[in-house]
Design a protein around this motif. Structure first.
Motif, PDB file in Angstrom:
ATOM      1  N   THR A   1       0.993  -1.110   0.111  1.00 30.00           N
ATOM      2  CA  THR A   1      -0.118   0.049   0.104  1.00 30.00           C
ATOM      3  C   THR A   1       0.927   1.066   0.098  1.00 30.00           C
ATOM      4  N   ALA A   2       0.453   2.137  -0.686  1.00 34.83           N
ATOM      5  CA  ALA A   2       1.264   3.591  -0.850  1.00 34.83           C
ATOM      6  C   ALA A   2       0.729   4.160  -0.069  1.00 34.83           C
ATOM      7  N   ARG A   3       1.718   5.113   0.770  1.00 38.94           N
ATOM      8  CA  ARG A   3       1.065   5.921   1.864  1.00 38.94           C
ATOM      9  C   ARG A   3       1.353   7.415   1.046  1.00 38.94           C
ATOM     10  N   MET A   4       0.174   8.182   1.044  1.00 36.33           N
ATOM     11  CA  MET A   4       0.291   9.442   0.426  1.00 36.33           C
ATOM     12  C   MET A   4      -0.214  10.456   1.390  1.00 36.33           C
ATOM     13  N   ASN A   5       0.255  11.776   1.018  1.00 33.42           N
ATOM     14  CA  ASN A   5      -0.111  12.857   2.094  1.00 33.42           C
ATOM     15  C   ASN A   5      -1.157  13.309   1.436  1.00 33.42           C
ATOM     16  N   LEU A   6      -2.379  13.605   2.288  1.00 33.85           N
ATOM     17  CA  LEU A   6      -3.566  13.995   1.867  1.00 33.85           C
ATOM     18  C   LEU A   6      -4.067  15.292   2.610  1.00 33.85           C
ATOM     19  N   ASN A   7      -2.909  16.049   2.780  1.00 35.44           N
ATOM     20  CA  ASN A   7      -3.005  17.430   3.314  1.00 35.44           C
ATOM     21  C   ASN A   7      -3.575  18.370   2.264  1.00 35.44           C
ATOM     22  N   GLY A   8      -4.992  19.012   2.376  1.00 34.43           N
ATOM     23  CA  GLY A   8      -5.185  19.918   1.576  1.00 34.43           C
ATOM     24  C   GLY A   8      -6.682  19.411   0.888  1.00 34.43           C
ATOM     25  N   THR A   9      -7.107  20.205  -0.152  1.00 34.44           N
ATOM     26  CA  THR A   9      -8.509  20.013  -1.012  1.00 34.44           C
ATOM     27  C   THR A   9      -8.206  19.361  -2.136  1.00 34.44           C
ATOM     28  N   PHE A  10      -8.874  18.349  -2.505  1.00 38.46           N
ATOM     29  CA  PHE A  10      -8.769  17.479  -3.862  1.00 38.46           C
ATOM     30  C   PHE A  10     -10.163  17.364  -4.574  1.00 38.46           C
ATOM     31  N   ASN A  11      -9.918  17.322  -5.866  1.00 45.43           N
ATOM     32  CA  ASN A  11     -11.350  16.616  -6.742  1.00 45.43           C
ATOM     33  C   ASN A  11     -10.842  15.295  -6.972  1.00 45.43           C
ATOM     34  N   GLY A  12     -11.732  14.650  -7.649  1.00 48.89           N
ATOM     35  CA  GLY A  12     -11.584  13.330  -7.905  1.00 48.89           C
ATOM     36  C   GLY A  12     -10.215  12.784  -9.042  1.00 48.89           C
ATOM     37  N   SER A  13     -10.129  14.113  -9.742  1.00 52.64           N
ATOM     38  CA  SER A  13      -8.763  13.839 -10.805  1.00 52.64           C
ATOM     39  C   SER A  13      -7.661  13.833 -10.062  1.00 52.64           C
ATOM     40  N   ASP A  14      -7.810  14.743  -8.954  1.00 57.10           N
ATOM     41  CA  ASP A  14      -6.350  14.831  -8.156  1.00 57.10           C
ATOM     42  C   ASP A  14      -6.156  13.633  -7.362  1.00 57.10           C
ATOM     43  N   LEU A  15      -7.128  13.304  -6.628  1.00 56.48           N
ATOM     44  CA  LEU A  15      -6.987  11.866  -5.949  1.00 56.48           C
ATOM     45  C   LEU A  15      -6.580  10.569  -6.879  1.00 56.48           C
ATOM     46  N   ALA A  16      -7.157  10.623  -7.988  1.00 54.70           N
ATOM     47  CA  ALA A  16      -6.864   9.736  -8.885  1.00 54.70           C
ATOM     48  C   ALA A  16      -5.493   9.746  -9.244  1.00 54.70           C
ATOM     49  N   ASN A  17      -5.034  10.915  -9.595  1.00 55.91           N
ATOM     50  CA  ASN A  17      -3.299  11.438  -9.898  1.00 55.91           C
ATOM     51  C   ASN A  17      -2.442  10.687  -8.900  1.00 55.91           C
ATOM     52  N   MET A  18      -2.843  11.311  -7.556  1.00 53.74           N
ATOM     53  CA  MET A  18      -2.097  11.054  -6.509  1.00 53.74           C
ATOM     54  C   MET A  18      -2.080   9.492  -6.251  1.00 53.74           C
TER      55      MET A  18
END
Length: 290
Positions: A69-86
């Motif tokens: 499992t990749a652990r990504m930093n989720l600080n901030g506001t994201f739309n669906g595209s941003d989340l998919a890219n991360m």
């Protein structure tokens, strides 16, 4: 050396600001992975996490599957595209780490018709795209996995023969863009290896599914000794039927081998370190796609 693939736990499609999820790894793919590779790393992220299916848990217990499992930093506001890219960034980082640690052991495996790799971690490479269409026997989803693993153990010779023949053909391809025309013997050996495997599969499972596989080979792998491959070869192609392979009851398998040199977008980290970069597969039962 054991050989493995790295594959996403689920298919996620980004469409503008929205995204869609298309489920996890189907039972047929679980059996295909377990049969043809020694190890399978299933990847997800803390953004879109998923548990292992019953099939994958059984294969985990058998030492074939593991999950990272990749652990990504989720600080901030994201739309669906941003989340998919991360999410895709995280999956690519897992793949890069594995291929850097053990070059030649791991290749990316994805479904669909093209590889999804973030632009920041990818590069256009000159590759040989070698495709086998509807050739590789796969047990149906109702074949118990313990029976598949027993088959894999008993039929090690046939499976090794297929892998060895493919490996030798891949190496020859990396040396020459004209390999399929000049190395008919290897193609004949491949046909025989597939035929031998299908015969024992028919004896064990009866009805079988058919897998197509495309592998992208790094034509500049070992370029220090072999000489760099240039873009002038792009578009070189070869296609030839693999005749004489039969599946099912009195049903001829119309199979083909295709070889083409192209420029394809690949994960950058394995460049020059290993021959096999990525796989894309599909599985079909007559006219039904899975």
């Amino acid at each position: 050396m054991e050989r493995g693939i790295i594959t996403p736990a689920m298919e996620i499609v980004s469409e503008g600001d929205s995204l869609s999820m298309r489920g996890g790894i189907p039972p047929e793919k679980c059996r295909y992975y377990a049969l043809y590779w020694d190890k399978v790393v299933v990847t997800d992220s803390n953004i879109f996490g998923t548990g292992l299916s019953d099939d994958l848990q059984l294969l985990e217990g058998a030492g074939i599957v593991r999950k990272e499992t990749a652990r990504m930093n989720l600080n901030g506001t994201f739309n669906g595209s941003d989340l998919a890219n991360m999410h895709f960034q995280g999956l690519a980082e897992v793949s890069a780490n594995l291929t850097n640690q053990n070059p030649g052991q791991w290749a990316i495996h994805q479904s669909g018709d093209q590889l999804i790799v973030p632009a920041s971690m990818s590069k256009d490479l000159i590759t040989a795209d070698f495709e086998l269409t509807r050739c590789l026997p796969v047990p149906k989803s109702n074949v118990p996995l313990d029976r598949l693993l027993e088959f894999k153990l008993k039929r090690t010779d046939e499976l090794i023969a297929l892998r060895t023949t493919l490996d030798e053909l891949y190496v020859e391809i990396s040396k020459s863009a004209d390999i399929p025309r000049s190395k008919i013997v290897q193609i004949q050996r491949l046909e025989q290896a597939i035929s031998d495997l299908d015969k024992v599969a028919k004896q064990s499972w009866g009805d079988r599914l058919l897998a197509s596989r495309k592998v992208s080979l790094d034509l500049n792998y070992g370029s220090v000794t072999n000489g760099a491959v240039t873009a002038g070869l792009v578009g070189a192609a070869f296609s030839n039927p693999l005749a004489g392979i039969f599946v099912g009851t009195a049903h001829a398998l119309v199979s083909s081998l295709k070889f083409e040199v192209s420029i394809s977008n690949q994960l950058e980290s394995p460049q020059g370190k290993q021959l096999e970069l990525s796989y894309i597969s599909s599985i079909k039962n007559e006219d039904i796609a899975n």
